[in-house]
Enzyme design. Structure first.
Site, PDB file in Angstrom:
ATOM      1  N   GLU A 119      91.346 102.139 154.062  1.00 59.27           N
ATOM      2  CA  GLU A 119      91.212 101.372 153.140  1.00 59.27           C
ATOM      3  C   GLU A 119      91.880 101.447 152.074  1.00 59.27           C
ATOM      4  O   GLU A 119      91.501 100.784 151.590  1.00 59.27           O
ATOM      5  CB  GLU A 119      89.219 102.502 153.115  1.00 59.27           C
ATOM      6  N   THR A 131      83.430  83.954 149.452  1.00 55.35           N
ATOM      7  CA  THR A 131      84.699  84.865 149.955  1.00 55.35           C
ATOM      8  C   THR A 131      83.553  85.891 150.951  1.00 55.35           C
ATOM      9  O   THR A 131      83.984  86.753 151.544  1.00 55.35           O
ATOM     10  CB  THR A 131      83.987  85.688 148.879  1.00 55.35           C
TER      11      THR A 131
END
Length: 542
Positions: free
Chosen positions: A402, A534
């Site tokens: 992440e 997106t």
């Protein structure tokens, strides 16, 4: 380049000078015929898939979708997402069944007829006037509104075969309900724009309809609405939806207090006051709370170059500032060919850290390079793809974390040898949340270059995800990509797993579907008919 050793700055400046020297003649937007092919700068790897291999891989990805969808319908529906380990549903996205709407576009592309019909029936029955959960305007727009408008574009366009099948009138009515439901959702949400500035509230309860103009919003939160709300206006002929989104966007196209809100040309701070549209800070980057604002600048130009030329100009400012001020070359010899993009703070200092979320940037630069016929953006984008690729290739799990960093002064002692070998280190959050951004950039790199090395990288990612994230009833996030087995399974199948990860993977390998028919990805010299929002929902351009 802030914070880089002198040797790394010299390497970086050499690259920048090469890019500038290679592309000084590419200033005009009308030089497509004279632009050298991308292979002049990035020679083809020579890797080519064996006959039938692409179809085999597309079928494997389709199977992953069916497996995930079956688990969701058995244990997760009607809630937003499946919690596959505990065999139940979870509501993190308003409780209207986010996985259904996020998943329908991918099911259409995969031509999963029965799944599409099931999803259409569910969508047609949603009551968007009722919600007991807090609503995120941003997430609801990109997932729900974007998903429905996209499915409508697909099913009234290249996939109109669905309407013309044996259940013609019934299916026609279900497809038309997508547009009706899109209007119903927008009408339920539009009151949130009724602030003193016109910048919408980011979070609210639908039942209260209480305006809090003293609140703040971030630039992604209201800078990532204009594509979906504009498409709805264009489909319905009602300008109110695009007017609302564009009025809010104006505060980002022309910053009220640039001394705070625009630390670099085109690169903005993060948080904006709702009462006057002024920025509260000067920190940001291409990661969370800023990412999709920059993404939509070039995508709005793709959607309609006449109406949204200013957006393109603003994207060029942001892209050029990124190349000039945020570019960073890792210090190890192994990593010296890679580029990363840092984050910035109030003092204009650049932090050498990044995120999986920001790894869409390579693909966005490639889209910009193709739309503007400017090779410097293509070159830069491909280098950024290589950087994010390293965060996958260097981990035992084969999946990137992440967060990651590459500052030689901040390397944790336990990662010294890892950093010396690879040029980056784990940045504290080492989980994988089924994110799509690295695979998204592989997709754009393959579309631009047609080099199968990017398909190989995408397949390696899918194999790693299938090995570590797959469960008996679906796929889930994992806790530790630094372990070969991915660590603990964290019990959440995100709705964007359907919308983004599986869609980009499928399109990379599907040679017979819409990519060939309609060119969802931009192909230089052949025009563009679609642009992704997106959430990877394909929207037909105006």
């Amino acid at each position: 380049m802030y914070g880089l050793p002198r040797r790394s700055r010299a390497v970086l400046m050499g690259l920048i000078l090469f890019i500038i020297g290679s592309t000084m003649y590419l200033k005009s937007e009308n030089l497509a015929a004279t632009v050298p092919p991308i292979r002049s700068y990035f020679p083809h790897s020579g890797i080519r898939l064996a006959p039938g291999e692409a179809q085999f891989r597309a079928d494997a990805i389709r199977e992953a979708y069916v497996h995930s969808w079956s688990g969701y319908m058995e244990y997760g529906y009607p809630k937003d997402e499946l919690l596959p380990m505990s065999k139940r549903g979870g509501n993190s996205m308003s409780g209207w069944g986010a996985s259904v709407i996020d998943g329908i576009g991918t099911a259409v592309l995969m031509e999963l007829h029965d799944v599409v019909e099931q999803q259409l029936r569910i969508i047609s029955e949603i009551d968007y006037t009722q919600c007991e959960h807090q609503i995120s305007l941003f997430e609801t727009t990109i997932r729900y509104l974007g998903g429905m408008v996209s499915a409508y574009d697909l099913l009234t366009g290249p996939y109109s075969w669905f309407i013309q099948s044996g259940k013609g009138q019934k299916n026609h009515d279900l497809v038309q309900s997508l547009l009706r439901q899109s209007v119903a959702l927008a009408d339920a949400l539009k009151w949130s724009f009724n602030t003193t500035s016109g910048i919408p509230m980011p979070f609210f309860m639908l039942s209260e309809k209480r305006i809090k103009s003293e609140d703040i919003n971030n630039i992604a939160g209201f800078g990532t609405l204009v594509l979906e709300w504009t498409r709805l206006s264009d489909l319905t002929g009602d300008p109110q939806y695009t007017n609302l989104a564009q009025r809010a966007q104006e505060y980002l196209l022309k910053v009220e207090n640039p001394e705070i809100g625009e630390p670099f040309p085109g690169l903005l701070g993060t948080n904006v006051r709702l009462n006057d549209g002024k920025f509260l800070d000067s920190y940001g980057g291409w990661g969370a709370m800023g990412d999709s604002y920059y993404e939509y600048l070039i995508k709005m130009y793709a959607y309609d170059p006449q109406r949204f030329r200013r957006y393109m100009q603003r994207w060029i400012q942001a892209a050029d500032s990124t190349m000039t001020y945020l570019t960073s070359v890792p210090t190890s010899a192994h990593a010296s060919k890679m580029l990363f993009v840092g984050e910035y703070s109030h003092s204009r200092a650049v932090a050498l850290r990044g995120s999986h979320l920001a790894c869409f940037i390579g693909g966005n630069f490639l889209l910009g390079g193709q739309l503007l016929d400017n090779m410097k953006y293509n070159i830069y984008g491909l280098k950024l793809v290589e950087g994010c690729r390293a965060t996958y290739a260097d981990t035992p799990s084969g999946i990137g974390p992440e967060r990651f960093g590459w500052d030689p002064n901040l390397v944790p002692s336990s990662q010294k040898s890892f950093f010396e070998k690879n040029g980056w280190y784990y940045g504290g959050e080492i989980d994988y949340r089924l994110r799509p951004e690295v695979i998204e950039s592989y997709y754009h790199a393959w579309v631009v270059t047609k080099d199968d090395i990017y398909r190989e990288w995408a397949w390696e990612a899918f194999v790693a995800i299938n090995r570590t994230c797959r469960t008996e009833h679906g796929f889930t996030s994992i806790s530790d990509v630094s372990r070969a087995d991915g660590g603990r399974k964290d019990d959440k199948q995100e709705s964007f797993w359907f919308a983004e990860v599986l869609k980009y993977l499928f399109l990379i390998f599907n040679e017979e579907g819409i990519q060939a028919k309609e060119r969802i990805g931009f192909v230089r010299g052949k025009g563009q008919k679609w642009v992704f929002n997106t959430e990877a929902h394909p929207i037909r351009i105006y």
